[in-house]
Design a protein around this motif. Structure first.
Motif, mmCIF file in Angstrom:
data_model
loop_
_atom_site.group_PDB
_atom_site.id
_atom_site.type_symbol
_atom_site.label_atom_id
_atom_site.label_comp_id
_atom_site.label_asym_id
_atom_site.label_seq_id
_atom_site.Cartn_x
_atom_site.Cartn_y
_atom_site.Cartn_z
ATOM 1 N N VAL A 128 0.832 -1.207 0.000
ATOM 2 C CA VAL A 128 0.000 0.000 0.000
ATOM 3 C C VAL A 128 0.870 1.261 0.000
ATOM 4 O O VAL A 128 0.576 2.219 -0.727
ATOM 5 C CB VAL A 128 -0.988 -0.013 1.195
ATOM 6 N N ILE A 129 1.944 1.261 0.775
ATOM 7 C CA ILE A 129 2.830 2.432 0.798
ATOM 8 C C ILE A 129 3.396 2.698 -0.598
ATOM 9 O O ILE A 129 3.328 3.820 -1.101
ATOM 10 C CB ILE A 129 3.971 2.252 1.820
ATOM 11 N N ARG A 143 2.314 1.608 -3.534
ATOM 12 C CA ARG A 143 1.247 1.947 -4.485
ATOM 13 C C ARG A 143 0.843 3.415 -4.358
ATOM 14 O O ARG A 143 0.588 4.087 -5.350
ATOM 15 C CB ARG A 143 0.033 1.048 -4.266
ATOM 16 N N ASN A 144 0.805 3.930 -3.133
ATOM 17 C CA ASN A 144 0.416 5.319 -2.913
ATOM 18 C C ASN A 144 1.495 6.310 -3.329
ATOM 19 O O ASN A 144 1.203 7.486 -3.522
ATOM 20 C CB ASN A 144 0.027 5.536 -1.452
ATOM 21 N N LYS A 145 2.717 5.867 -3.464
ATOM 22 C CA LYS A 145 3.819 6.765 -3.801
ATOM 23 C C LYS A 145 4.305 6.631 -5.246
ATOM 24 O O LYS A 145 4.993 7.511 -5.742
ATOM 25 C CB LYS A 145 5.020 6.483 -2.875
ATOM 26 N N LEU A 199 -2.245 2.274 8.340
ATOM 27 C CA LEU A 199 -2.292 2.837 6.989
ATOM 28 C C LEU A 199 -3.322 3.960 6.913
ATOM 29 O O LEU A 199 -3.056 5.010 6.329
ATOM 30 C CB LEU A 199 -2.593 1.738 5.969
ATOM 31 N N GLN A 200 -4.485 3.759 7.521
ATOM 32 C CA GLN A 200 -5.520 4.795 7.522
ATOM 33 C C GLN A 200 -5.032 6.049 8.246
ATOM 34 O O GLN A 200 -5.279 7.173 7.793
ATOM 35 C CB GLN A 200 -6.797 4.271 8.160
ATOM 36 N N ASN A 249 -2.222 7.164 8.191
ATOM 37 C CA ASN A 249 -1.296 7.821 7.278
ATOM 38 C C ASN A 249 -1.949 8.165 5.940
ATOM 39 O O ASN A 249 -1.260 8.411 4.950
ATOM 40 C CB ASN A 249 -0.056 6.937 7.079
ATOM 41 N N MET A 300 -3.933 6.332 3.910
ATOM 42 C CA MET A 300 -3.927 5.310 2.862
ATOM 43 C C MET A 300 -5.020 4.283 3.124
ATOM 44 O O MET A 300 -5.191 3.830 4.247
ATOM 45 C CB MET A 300 -2.567 4.615 2.823
ATOM 46 N N GLU A 301 -5.714 3.918 2.066
ATOM 47 C CA GLU A 301 -6.747 2.883 2.150
ATOM 48 C C GLU A 301 -6.116 1.514 1.955
ATOM 49 O O GLU A 301 -5.207 1.350 1.144
ATOM 50 C CB GLU A 301 -7.794 3.098 1.058
ATOM 51 N N CYS A 302 -6.627 0.532 2.672
ATOM 52 C CA CYS A 302 -6.109 -0.826 2.566
ATOM 53 C C CYS A 302 -7.235 -1.778 2.206
ATOM 54 O O CYS A 302 -7.995 -2.195 3.069
ATOM 55 C CB CYS A 302 -5.438 -1.240 3.876
ATOM 56 N N GLU A 317 8.436 2.884 5.606
ATOM 57 C CA GLU A 317 8.252 4.038 4.720
ATOM 58 C C GLU A 317 9.563 4.552 4.120
ATOM 59 O O GLU A 317 9.647 4.728 2.904
ATOM 60 C CB GLU A 317 7.484 5.154 5.407
#
Length: 144
Positions: free
Chosen positions: A20-21, A23-25, A53-54, A56, A58-60, A132
């Protein structure tokens, strides 16, 4: 297109968090998946993983999967959370030798990413804080 696969043990804590980290970056030129050496198929990410994650932003939306030959063939890079995970992959999939690294090894370090499994949310926050900057370094190397 670069395909990045993160691998841990059960695919409910570290590898989905890393997935997720990144993918978000990452943007459009990188596809990301995760799997586990001993995962069951279809489990959600742990509640503490989703919470951190939420926190920060970010959706998981995660469903665990066991590592398969299809994952190995799909991946351009395979990043494991520990040297044990790397050795397990190389034992089962020796053809992956040129593309499997521990996450810390790939960013010019050594050691394993700590496992928060079963711990309080604070431990998951520590794992996020460990992951991160590693993901930032991976992204920097992949964009070169």
């Amino acid at each position: 297109m670069i395909h990045v696969l993160f691998v841990c043990t059960g695919n409910t804590c570290r590898s989905p968090m890393a997935e997720v980290i990144l993918r978000n970056k990452s943007g459009e030129n990188i596809e990301v998946k995760s799997a586990g050496i001993f995962a069951g198929n279809g489990s959600p990410a742990s509640a503490n993983t989703a919470q951190v994650l939420q926190e920060n932003g970010m959706e998981c939306q995660h469903s665990s999967s066991i590592l398969t030959q299809d994952h190995i063939e799909w991946a351009t890079y395979i990043f494991t959370m520990t040297s044990h995970h790397k050795q397990a992959i190389l034992h089962s999939f020796p053809e992956a030798h040129d593309k499997v690294f521990t996450l810390k090894e790939y960013v010019d370090g050594n050691g394993d990413v700590s496992d928060p499994f079963g711990g309080p949310v604070e431990i998951y926050r520590e794992t996020y804080a460990e992951l991160e900057p590693l993901i930032d370094q991976v992204l920097s190397k992949l964009k070169r």
